[in-house]
Design an enzyme around this catalytic site. Structure first.
Site, PDB file in Angstrom:
ATOM      1  CB  THR A 164       1.480   0.178   4.591  1.00 25.86           C
ATOM      2  OG1 THR A 164       1.816  -1.072   3.977  1.00 25.86           O
ATOM      3  CG2 THR A 164       2.613   0.562   5.516  1.00 25.86           C
ATOM      4  N   GLY A 165      -0.205  -2.371   5.500  1.00 24.49           N
ATOM      5  CA  GLY A 165      -0.188  -3.643   6.225  1.00 24.49           C
ATOM      6  C   GLY A 165      -1.439  -4.461   5.977  1.00 24.49           C
ATOM      7  N   GLY A 182      -4.917  -5.300   6.024  1.00 26.59           N
ATOM      8  CA  GLY A 182      -6.143  -4.555   6.268  1.00 26.59           C
ATOM      9  C   GLY A 182      -7.049  -5.207   7.305  1.00 26.59           C
ATOM     10  N   GLY A 205      -9.889  -3.694   1.792  1.00 23.30           N
ATOM     11  CA  GLY A 205      -9.026  -3.574   2.970  1.00 23.30           C
ATOM     12  C   GLY A 205      -9.261  -2.302   3.753  1.00 23.30           C
ATOM     13  CG  ASP A 206      -5.871  -0.786   5.809  1.00 27.84           C
ATOM     14  OD1 ASP A 206      -5.550  -1.788   5.129  1.00 27.84           O
ATOM     15  OD2 ASP A 206      -5.115   0.196   5.958  1.00 27.84           O
ATOM     16  CB  THR A 242      -0.860   0.004   1.279  1.00 29.13           C
ATOM     17  OG1 THR A 242      -1.696  -1.123   1.245  1.00 29.13           O
ATOM     18  CG2 THR A 242      -1.684   1.270   1.394  1.00 29.13           C
TER      19      THR A 242
HETATM   20  N1  GLY Z   1      -3.449  -2.281   3.633  1.00 31.68           N
HETATM   21  C1  GLY Z   1      -3.963  -2.644   2.393  1.00 31.68           C
HETATM   22  C2  GLY Z   1      -4.956  -3.689   2.403  1.00 31.68           C
HETATM   23  O1  GLY Z   1      -5.032  -4.478   3.350  1.00 31.68           O
HETATM   24  O2  GLY Z   1      -5.715  -3.775   1.473  1.00 31.68           O
END
Ligand code: GLY
Length: 299
Positions: free
Chosen positions: A213-214, A216, A192-193, A162
């Protein structure tokens, strides 16, 4: 006090280190040029993220991962800290710069989040550039995973990417944004997040701004971006706030994540639970500095 932070994803391994470092530097410099020229933090964040979406070495825009049916569906969001207005898109297909669409949602509609085909129609209405990343040619891995209903998604932790940015401009306005192609092995339709305000990003001029980032699925459960802002509101420095929130996640539910955060006074922090996180910063006195490792948070 001008500050520009950019990230290109947390991960457990490093691929294309040089190209990614160069990509972060380019994004940082483009965002910084806007801040230095008196431009807004929203413009700087959009410019930095657009650059990363256009760079195939990052998992956003052109470099987006494919979902298990072989189609890239992208998520993005942007938030400004003055009125705490925000815009986001999810499951967006075939558009080169989802961050631009997120900004249009913020500025042209009374809504926060548009999804799927209707988000694309909205993007095309505003003439945001199209791209062809969709493919029907599934890899053997995708075929296998799809048959198992995504059962082998556990290897997703191998690749993140991300991208995101946070900036504070000459008027002390803070903005944050994120854009992503998701995670490896995700089921079609998974979101995701990154497009969720308070999870993937947050901005509040009276406190600070954050971009995540990571994984989600973990970040959402912790509402991590808002948690980091909450720690900053409670008086912790930006780096301590990122470390405290990430550590809380590790202890309570585990998971891989990284964050960039700026406090309203320009204090900033970058930390991750993964081995690597591509990121960079520039202030009036420091940088541009780019690295694939910052503060690593452990239990
Ligand atoms: N952090 C991006 C996702 O999990 O989609």
């Amino acid at each position: 006090m001008l500050v520009m932070l950019v990230h290109g994803g947390a991960s457990s391994q490093v691929k294309n280190r040089e190209a990614r470092n160069q990509g972060i530097l380019k994004a940082l410099n483009e965002g910084w040029a806007i801040l230095e020229g008196g431009g807004s933090s929203v413009d700087a964040v959009e410019a930095a993220i657009t650059t990363l979406e256009d760079n195939k070495n990052f998992n956003a825009g052109r470099g987006s991962l494919l979902q298990l049916d072989g189609i890239a569906r992208m998520d993005a969001s942007i938030m400004e800290g003055e009125h705490r207005n925000a815009g986001a898109v999810a499951a967006l297909e075939g558009i080169a710069n989802p961050i631009k669409v997120a900004r249009l949602v913020m500025e042209k509609t009374p809504h926060i989040l548009l999804v799927g085909k209707k988000a694309k129609e909205f993007a095309l209405h505003y003439k945001v550039k199209e791209m062809k990343t969709n493919t029907n040619k599934r890899t053997e891995y995708q075929e296998k995973a799809l048959k198992k209903g995504g059962a082998i998604v556990k290897i997703y932790k191998e690749i993140f990417g991300t991208v995101g940015a946070v900036a504070i401009d000459s008027k002390n306005l803070i903005a944050a944004g994120a854009s992503t192609g998701g995670i490896l092995g995700m089921l079609p339709g998974r979101v995701g997040d990154s497009p969720l305000i308070g999870c993937g990003i947050y901005a509040d001029n009276s406190v600070g701004g954050v971009s995540m980032t990571g994984t989600g699925e973990k970040i959402i459960r912790m509402t991590l971006a808002r948690n980091i802002n909450y720690e900053m509101a409670n008086g912790y420095e930006a780096l301590s706030s990122v470390k405290r929130a990430l550590r809380e996640m590790l202890i309570s539910i585990g998971g891989e994540a990284g964050a960039i955060a700026i406090k309203k006074d320009g204090d900033f922090g970058i930390a991750h639970t993964t081995k690597y996180m591509f990121a960079g910063y520039k202030t009036e006195t420091e940088g541009p500095y780019v690295s694939d490792r910052f503060k690593i948070v452990q239990k």
